[in-house]
Design an enzyme around this catalytic site. Structure first.
Site, mmCIF file in Angstrom:
data_model
loop_
_atom_site.group_PDB
_atom_site.id
_atom_site.type_symbol
_atom_site.label_atom_id
_atom_site.label_comp_id
_atom_site.label_asym_id
_atom_site.label_seq_id
_atom_site.Cartn_x
_atom_site.Cartn_y
_atom_site.Cartn_z
ATOM 1 N N THR A 26 2.884 -9.968 -6.408
ATOM 2 C CA THR A 26 2.361 -10.313 -5.083
ATOM 3 C C THR A 26 0.860 -10.601 -5.094
ATOM 4 O O THR A 26 0.397 -11.510 -4.395
ATOM 5 C CB THR A 26 2.700 -9.166 -4.106
ATOM 6 O OG1 THR A 26 4.130 -8.968 -4.124
ATOM 7 C CG2 THR A 26 2.274 -9.484 -2.695
ATOM 8 N N CYS A 59 17.836 -7.614 -8.411
ATOM 9 C CA CYS A 59 17.417 -8.383 -7.242
ATOM 10 C C CYS A 59 18.186 -7.908 -6.009
ATOM 11 O O CYS A 59 19.417 -7.965 -5.992
ATOM 12 C CB CYS A 59 17.642 -9.879 -7.443
ATOM 13 S SG CYS A 59 17.146 -10.795 -5.970
HETATM 14 C C1 LIG Z 1 8.684 -13.969 -3.699
HETATM 15 C C2 LIG Z 1 9.197 -13.081 -4.799
HETATM 16 C C3 LIG Z 1 10.176 -13.550 -5.684
HETATM 17 C C4 LIG Z 1 10.670 -12.731 -6.704
HETATM 18 N N1 LIG Z 1 11.604 -13.217 -7.579
HETATM 19 C C5 LIG Z 1 12.019 -12.448 -8.614
HETATM 20 C C6 LIG Z 1 12.934 -12.967 -9.577
HETATM 21 O O1 LIG Z 1 13.328 -14.137 -9.555
HETATM 22 N N2 LIG Z 1 13.360 -12.123 -10.576
HETATM 23 C C7 LIG Z 1 12.912 -10.821 -10.669
HETATM 24 O O2 LIG Z 1 13.315 -10.099 -11.574
HETATM 25 N N3 LIG Z 1 12.015 -10.322 -9.782
HETATM 26 C C8 LIG Z 1 11.565 -11.104 -8.760
HETATM 27 N N4 LIG Z 1 10.653 -10.600 -7.869
HETATM 28 C C9 LIG Z 1 10.145 -9.211 -8.030
HETATM 29 C C10 LIG Z 1 8.795 -9.181 -8.765
HETATM 30 O O3 LIG Z 1 8.893 -9.733 -10.052
HETATM 31 C C11 LIG Z 1 8.250 -7.744 -8.857
HETATM 32 O O4 LIG Z 1 9.193 -6.946 -9.535
HETATM 33 C C12 LIG Z 1 7.982 -7.118 -7.496
HETATM 34 O O5 LIG Z 1 7.472 -8.071 -6.586
HETATM 35 C C13 LIG Z 1 7.000 -5.939 -7.564
HETATM 36 O O6 LIG Z 1 5.746 -6.345 -8.081
HETATM 37 P P1 LIG Z 1 4.498 -6.764 -7.120
HETATM 38 O O7 LIG Z 1 4.344 -5.679 -6.099
HETATM 39 O O8 LIG Z 1 3.316 -6.891 -8.056
HETATM 40 O O9 LIG Z 1 4.851 -8.072 -6.501
HETATM 41 C C14 LIG Z 1 10.162 -11.403 -6.838
HETATM 42 C C15 LIG Z 1 9.174 -10.942 -5.948
HETATM 43 C C16 LIG Z 1 8.684 -11.750 -4.945
HETATM 44 C C17 LIG Z 1 7.603 -11.219 -4.026
#
Ligand SMILES: Cc1cc2nc3c(=O)[nH]c(=O)nc-3n(C[C@H](O)[C@H](O)[C@H](O)COP(=O)(O)O)c2cc1C
Length: 313
Positions: free
Chosen positions: A266, A130
């Site tokens: 997302t 993170c």
């Molecule tokens: C609002 C938000 C909160 C997130 N919280 C976490 C989290 O608590 N733990 C984690 O490992 N990844 C977290 N992520 C990352 C996502 O799980 C993912 O790895 C990242 O958004 C890329 O995927 P995407 O483009 O489909 O969103 C978060 C992403 C977003 C947008």
């Protein structure tokens, strides 16, 4: 009949689509809108031992083809998750992956111990990536030794599959996948968000209260696909790929690059009913290409003609 089930090590999933951590709450929030058992799995919001408030607003900013967030791992903590959320997830027959985060190595170990005594969990995803917190987390994920040490320590205290989630904010992500594999990880998931920032030019202030945040969504997808491809060539353990997936075709890019399963984050904010569309899109592709089992597609990218072109030019 097309078989879209996959095995991520010992973790059996009905389909490859997993709700990404932080983008699907604790799952129960969607229980009246979706049949949670139809998702491959749900990776719940990252949990620390204790409750956390996260950062103050603004915590989310829209960007071209993506979003920037700095939530700061707001969460209810592991004990409230077990007592308040898990019973309903179990009752709804969801496949639950718990995403855990620690400020110290001991906190990861303690979380893993606590969660290993609980019924009905499918796997632990170790958030060592993170970008939005100062202590712990990404500090481990940006160091090869740190990655090895966390995975190794958690591996020793849990029978659950251990899946470290890798950061893309390093030069050579594949070496981190190898460190995780050497430490006994059952799989790796990648990618977490890319460290990024946005500025309001009128006020000259950062748009996020945390100044910097993590970029997700379609903007990051080609980089994430490349990282999955590099990891596939380096490690033998299964890979869960993610980053900007918004359609079955996007997911197939990751699968063909080498991911056994994928996560969707997302895009769920844009369309919470995306899950059925992903499954039908995948089945349509398998019909068109006469693929009987999805697992037969994993890592089937054919680079031979491109390599020849590249060498001769
Ligand atoms: C609002 C938000 C909160 C997130 N919280 C976490 C989290 O608590 N733990 C984690 O490992 N990844 C977290 N992520 C990352 C996502 O799980 C993912 O790895 C990242 O958004 C890329 O995927 P995407 O483009 O489909 O969103 C978060 C992403 C977003 C947008």
């Amino acid at each position: 009949m097309r078989d879209i089930s996959v095995h991520v090590g010992s973790l059996a999933l009905a389909n490859p689509f997993i709700a990404a951590s932080g983008c699907f709450g604790y799952g129960v929030e969607y229980a009246n809108a979706l049949d949670l058992s139809t998702l491959g799995a749900i990776a719940v919001k990252g949990l620390f031992l204790k409750e956390r408030e996260g950062h103050p607003p603004e915590r989310v900013v829209e960007t071209p083809a993506g979003m920037l967030n700095a939530i700061g791992l707001q969460g209810i903590g592991v004990h409230r998750f077990i007592s308040e959320k898990l019973p309903e997830l179990r009752q709804r027959r969801a496949t639950v992956i718990v995403n855990i985060c620690g400020s110290t190595l001991d906190e990861y170990v303690e979380l893993a111990r606590i969660l290993s005594d609980v019924e009905g969990l499918a796997a632990l995803e170790l958030n060592i990536s993170c970008p939005n917190i100062k202590e712990g987390g990404i500090t481990f994920g940006c160091s090869l030794h740190g990655t090895f040490d966390v995975v190794n320590a958690v591996r020793k205290v849990t029978p659950l599959p251990v899946i470290p989630k890798l950061t893309p904010n390093v030069t050579d992500v594949a070496s981190f996948a190898r460190a995780a594999e050497d430490a006994g990880a059952d799989a790796v998931s990648l990618v977490n968000t890319f460290l990024a920032m946005a500025i309001d030019v009128e006020t000259r202030r950062p748009r996020l209260s945390n100044i910097v945040g993590g970029l997700s969504g379609p903007a990051i997808r080609p980089i994430a696909v490349r990282m999955v491809y590099e990891c596939r060539r380096t490690v033998k353990i299964p890979i869960i790929g993610m980053g900007g997936i918004a359609s079955a075709s996007d997911a197939l890019e990751f699968i063909i690059a080498g991911a056994t399963a994928v996560q969707v984050g997302t895009a769920n904010f844009v369309d919470p009913f995306i899950w059925g569309k992903l499954v039908s899109g995948l089945r349509g592709y398998m019909d068109r290409h006469d693929v009987a089992r999805l697992s037969d597609l994993v890592g089937t990218i054919d680079t031979s003609s491109r390599e020849k072109q590249w060498i001769s030019s």
